[in-house]
Design a protein around this motif. Structure first.
Motif, PDB file in Angstrom:
ATOM      1  N   VAL A   1      38.806  31.038  51.687  1.00 55.69           N
ATOM      2  CA  VAL A   1      37.993  31.666  50.639  1.00 55.69           C
ATOM      3  C   VAL A   1      38.889  32.097  49.476  1.00 55.69           C
ATOM      4  CG1 VAL A   1      36.470  33.595  50.079  1.00 55.69           C
ATOM      5  CG2 VAL A   1      36.264  32.450  52.296  1.00 55.69           C
ATOM      6  N   ILE A   2      39.996  32.724  49.795  1.00 52.88           N
ATOM      7  CA  ILE A   2      40.911  33.208  48.757  1.00 52.88           C
ATOM      8  C   ILE A   2      41.418  32.054  47.897  1.00 52.88           C
ATOM      9  CG2 ILE A   2      43.203  34.215  48.386  1.00 52.88           C
ATOM     10  CD1 ILE A   2      42.620  36.048  50.794  1.00 52.88           C
ATOM     11  N   ARG A   3      41.755  30.925  48.528  1.00 49.84           N
ATOM     12  CA  ARG A   3      42.278  29.788  47.766  1.00 49.84           C
ATOM     13  C   ARG A   3      41.219  29.179  46.852  1.00 49.84           C
ATOM     14  NH1 ARG A   3      45.264  28.079  53.245  1.00 49.84           N
ATOM     15  NH2 ARG A   3      47.264  29.128  52.874  1.00 49.84           N
ATOM     16  N   LEU A   4      39.952  29.289  47.235  1.00 48.16           N
ATOM     17  CA  LEU A   4      38.883  28.810  46.357  1.00 48.16           C
ATOM     18  C   LEU A   4      38.816  29.622  45.066  1.00 48.16           C
ATOM     19  CD1 LEU A   4      35.929  28.127  48.851  1.00 48.16           C
ATOM     20  CD2 LEU A   4      37.146  26.441  47.472  1.00 48.16           C
ATOM     21  N   TYR A   5      39.270  30.874  45.152  1.00 48.15           N
ATOM     22  CA  TYR A   5      39.169  31.763  43.993  1.00 48.15           C
ATOM     23  C   TYR A   5      40.536  32.215  43.492  1.00 48.15           C
ATOM     24  CZ  TYR A   5      34.193  31.781  44.797  1.00 48.15           C
ATOM     25  OH  TYR A   5      32.884  31.388  44.945  1.00 48.15           O
ATOM     26  N   ASP A   6      41.538  31.361  43.731  1.00 45.56           N
ATOM     27  CA  ASP A   6      42.871  31.630  43.166  1.00 45.56           C
ATOM     28  C   ASP A   6      42.807  31.819  41.660  1.00 45.56           C
ATOM     29  OD1 ASP A   6      44.400  31.758  45.398  1.00 45.56           O
ATOM     30  OD2 ASP A   6      45.078  29.687  45.347  1.00 45.56           O
ATOM     31  N   TRP A   7      41.975  31.027  41.006  1.00 41.98           N
ATOM     32  CA  TRP A   7      41.878  31.079  39.555  1.00 41.98           C
ATOM     33  C   TRP A   7      41.442  32.465  39.072  1.00 41.98           C
ATOM     34  CZ3 TRP A   7      37.033  32.440  37.857  1.00 41.98           C
ATOM     35  CH2 TRP A   7      35.982  32.244  38.774  1.00 41.98           C
ATOM     36  N   LEU A   8      40.634  33.158  39.880  1.00 41.64           N
ATOM     37  CA  LEU A   8      40.170  34.490  39.514  1.00 41.64           C
ATOM     38  C   LEU A   8      41.221  35.550  39.839  1.00 41.64           C
ATOM     39  CD1 LEU A   8      37.902  36.316  38.487  1.00 41.64           C
ATOM     40  CD2 LEU A   8      36.894  36.275  40.776  1.00 41.64           C
ATOM     41  N   LEU A   9      41.850  35.414  41.003  1.00 38.29           N
ATOM     42  CA  LEU A   9      42.866  36.377  41.415  1.00 38.29           C
ATOM     43  C   LEU A   9      44.091  36.354  40.505  1.00 38.29           C
ATOM     44  CD1 LEU A   9      42.739  35.950  45.293  1.00 38.29           C
ATOM     45  CD2 LEU A   9      42.139  38.011  44.013  1.00 38.29           C
ATOM     46  N   ASN A  10      44.383  35.199  39.946  1.00 36.13           N
ATOM     47  CA  ASN A  10      45.605  35.046  39.154  1.00 36.13           C
ATOM     48  C   ASN A  10      45.432  35.410  37.682  1.00 36.13           C
ATOM     49  OD1 ASN A  10      47.063  34.179  41.383  1.00 36.13           O
ATOM     50  ND2 ASN A  10      46.554  32.026  41.054  1.00 36.13           N
ATOM     51  N   LEU A  11      44.244  35.833  37.288  1.00 36.89           N
ATOM     52  CA  LEU A  11      44.034  36.238  35.898  1.00 36.89           C
ATOM     53  C   LEU A  11      44.710  37.576  35.637  1.00 36.89           C
ATOM     54  CD1 LEU A  11      40.284  35.289  35.330  1.00 36.89           C
ATOM     55  CD2 LEU A  11      42.327  33.945  34.866  1.00 36.89           C
ATOM     56  N   TYR A  12      45.272  37.699  34.463  1.00 32.81           N
ATOM     57  CA  TYR A  12      46.008  38.893  34.084  1.00 32.81           C
ATOM     58  C   TYR A  12      45.297  39.511  32.887  1.00 32.81           C
ATOM     59  CZ  TYR A  12      50.207  41.699  33.009  1.00 32.81           C
ATOM     60  OH  TYR A  12      51.097  42.717  32.777  1.00 32.81           O
ATOM     61  N   VAL A  13      44.886  40.765  33.023  1.00 31.21           N
ATOM     62  CA  VAL A  13      44.022  41.390  32.026  1.00 31.21           C
ATOM     63  C   VAL A  13      44.606  41.326  30.622  1.00 31.21           C
ATOM     64  CG1 VAL A  13      44.970  43.700  32.373  1.00 31.21           C
ATOM     65  CG2 VAL A  13      42.636  43.443  31.517  1.00 31.21           C
ATOM     66  N   LEU A  14      45.920  41.345  30.511  1.00 32.77           N
ATOM     67  CA  LEU A  14      46.564  41.292  29.208  1.00 32.77           C
ATOM     68  C   LEU A  14      46.159  40.041  28.430  1.00 32.77           C
ATOM     69  CD1 LEU A  14      48.528  43.588  28.510  1.00 32.77           C
ATOM     70  CD2 LEU A  14      50.401  41.973  28.759  1.00 32.77           C
ATOM     71  N   ASP A  15      45.882  38.969  29.152  1.00 29.71           N
ATOM     72  CA  ASP A  15      45.611  37.679  28.515  1.00 29.71           C
ATOM     73  C   ASP A  15      44.121  37.378  28.366  1.00 29.71           C
ATOM     74  OD1 ASP A  15      48.375  37.177  28.455  1.00 29.71           O
ATOM     75  OD2 ASP A  15      48.335  36.420  30.505  1.00 29.71           O
ATOM     76  N   PHE A  16      43.266  38.377  28.530  1.00 27.06           N
ATOM     77  CA  PHE A  16      41.824  38.136  28.512  1.00 27.06           C
ATOM     78  C   PHE A  16      41.385  37.417  27.239  1.00 27.06           C
ATOM     79  CE2 PHE A  16      37.451  39.156  27.488  1.00 27.06           C
ATOM     80  CZ  PHE A  16      36.796  38.892  28.684  1.00 27.06           C
ATOM     81  N   PHE A  17      41.788  37.928  26.092  1.00 25.60           N
ATOM     82  CA  PHE A  17      41.376  37.329  24.817  1.00 25.60           C
ATOM     83  C   PHE A  17      42.267  36.146  24.439  1.00 25.60           C
ATOM     84  CE2 PHE A  17      39.947  41.814  24.393  1.00 25.60           C
ATOM     85  CZ  PHE A  17      38.577  41.567  24.327  1.00 25.60           C
TER      86      PHE A  17
ATOM     87  N   TYR B   1      37.108  41.703  35.516  1.00 26.59           N
ATOM     88  CA  TYR B   1      38.101  42.271  36.417  1.00 26.59           C
ATOM     89  C   TYR B   1      37.485  43.065  37.553  1.00 26.59           C
ATOM     90  CZ  TYR B   1      41.450  40.154  33.498  1.00 26.59           C
ATOM     91  OH  TYR B   1      42.159  39.197  32.835  1.00 26.59           O
ATOM     92  N   THR B   2      36.220  43.444  37.410  1.00 28.79           N
ATOM     93  CA  THR B   2      35.484  44.003  38.547  1.00 28.79           C
ATOM     94  C   THR B   2      35.175  42.895  39.554  1.00 28.79           C
ATOM     95  OG1 THR B   2      34.484  45.725  37.157  1.00 28.79           O
ATOM     96  CG2 THR B   2      33.416  45.267  39.270  1.00 28.79           C
ATOM     97  N   LEU B   3      34.779  41.725  39.053  1.00 30.64           N
ATOM     98  CA  LEU B   3      34.554  40.577  39.937  1.00 30.64           C
ATOM     99  C   LEU B   3      35.852  40.208  40.664  1.00 30.64           C
ATOM    100  CD1 LEU B   3      32.374  38.344  37.573  1.00 30.64           C
ATOM    101  CD2 LEU B   3      31.599  39.638  39.571  1.00 30.64           C
ATOM    102  N   ARG B   4      36.953  40.292  39.950  1.00 24.57           N
ATOM    103  CA  ARG B   4      38.253  39.994  40.558  1.00 24.57           C
ATOM    104  C   ARG B   4      38.556  40.979  41.684  1.00 24.57           C
ATOM    105  NH1 ARG B   4      43.566  41.688  38.974  1.00 24.57           N
ATOM    106  NH2 ARG B   4      45.180  40.131  39.397  1.00 24.57           N
ATOM    107  N   LEU B   5      38.260  42.256  41.452  1.00 24.81           N
ATOM    108  CA  LEU B   5      38.525  43.272  42.462  1.00 24.81           C
ATOM    109  C   LEU B   5      37.619  43.142  43.682  1.00 24.81           C
ATOM    110  CD1 LEU B   5      39.110  46.445  40.243  1.00 24.81           C
ATOM    111  CD2 LEU B   5      40.788  45.263  41.653  1.00 24.81           C
ATOM    112  N   ALA B   6      36.497  42.437  43.532  1.00 25.74           N
ATOM    113  CA  ALA B   6      35.607  42.236  44.678  1.00 25.74           C
ATOM    114  C   ALA B   6      36.293  41.460  45.796  1.00 25.74           C
ATOM    115  CB  ALA B   6      34.340  41.512  44.229  1.00 25.74           C
TER     116      ALA B   6
END
Length: 310
Positions: free
Chosen positions: A18-34, A259-264
């Motif tokens: 499950v975690i590997r399916l959502y690596d793309w979400l876990l690896n996001l860094y809030v600094l780079d949102f925009f 980032y709330t979805l990421r924390l889920a």
């Protein structure tokens, strides 16, 4: 019939899938949102569902409060998978009673020491010390041991309780010499910082993730005030860029939502780490149990791993 180790390995393997399916979400860094346009990395159905949702509604959804929102099936599946695979956090109430927190004698009849032991100890920490001392004391009695060592003892609150209240020979080991100083909290999982990052990168790509001054944010602080203070040490002409930052900040809810979805996913990641530790102990010939000892409302990371030599 599966052995304990086989069951653990199976759970870890399923969780990692499950975690590997959502690596793309876990690896996001809030600094780079925009800068990297993180919102577009969400599946289209998620974007459409969550683009106007309030933080309160999203929190209710993640807490499984009934909602009128039509949720994407992939999102529902993810939340169900995280819940089914994650370790339960419900505290075992028949063994430890929170009601004892404020009234229990934690210094074994030494009234002059009571205020000293409770000084600078917040309710959350007091709760953890009270219950942790019970667990340690119980294991010590069962193991016929009268001495314990607390690695990473911090200011020594637990060590003192174990010594005075549980009559154990207790020693604490702490490698950090600055624990008597108040820790400084750096909050960059913030929309202001993400908006400022785009300004920096637009000005000079080499400034990506450049260190800026840590600013204590307040509700009355404007983006212009924040940026001016944060970049006071850099020679950057900012006034012409403030409009871009203000435009980005109108999307602050998307920053919070993503980032709330990421924390889920956090409970599942923590479960893998905890189960891996349990498996390590079992593989070295010790019996091992893991229990949610603390109240999850006070201490969200509320599991304790207890290993015993057979």
């Amino acid at each position: 019939m599966y052995s304990q180790e086989e069951t653990l390995r199976s759970t870890i393997d399923k969780s990692l899938k499950v975690i590997r399916l959502y690596d793309w979400l876990l690896n996001l860094y809030v600094l780079d949102f925009f800068v990297d346009n993180h919102w577009t990395k969400l599946p289209l159905s998620w974007q459409e569902c969550f683009q106007n949702i309030t933080p309160q509604d999203l929190g209710n959804i993640l807490s499984e409060v009934p909602t009128k929102h039509v949720l994407p099936l992939s999102f529902i599946s993810l939340i169900k998978a995280v819940k089914s695979l994650s370790l339960p956090r419900d505290k075992i109430s028949n063994k430890n009673k929170i009601g004892l927190l404020l009234s229990e004698d934690i210094c074994n009849g030494h009234p002059r020491l009571k205020n000293l032991f409770l000084k600078h100890v917040k309710l959350k920490k007091r709760h953890e010390i009270c219950l942790m001392s019970k667990v340690v004391s119980g294991v010590a009695v069962e193991s016929k041991c009268d001495a314990v060592v607390d690695f990473g003892s911090g200011l020594g609150h637990l060590v003192r309780v174990l010594a005075y209240n549980n009559n154990l020979y207790a020693a604490g080991i702490e490698c950090q010499s600055q624990l008597t100083e108040e820790a400084r909290s750096v909050q960059l999982v913030h929309a202001y910082r993400a908006a400022l990052e785009r300004i920096l990168v637009d000005y000079d790509p080499k400034l990506k993730h450049a260190p800026v001054r840590n600013i204590k944010h307040s509700d009355t602080m404007t983006f212009q005030q924040y940026s001016t203070q944060a970049l006071s040490r850099l020679n950057i002409p900012l006034p012409a860029c403030f409009a871009r930052g203000e435009a980005d900040l109108r999307q602050w809810r998307r920053v919070v939502t993503l980032y709330t979805l990421r924390l889920a996913l956090a409970p599942l990641v923590e479960t893998v780490i905890l189960l891996d530790r349990v498996l390590y102990i079992l593989e070295h010939g010790l019996s091992c149990e893991i229990h949610p000892v603390f109240d999850p409302k006070l201490s969200p990371r509320n599991h304790i791993i207890v290993g015993k030599r057979l």
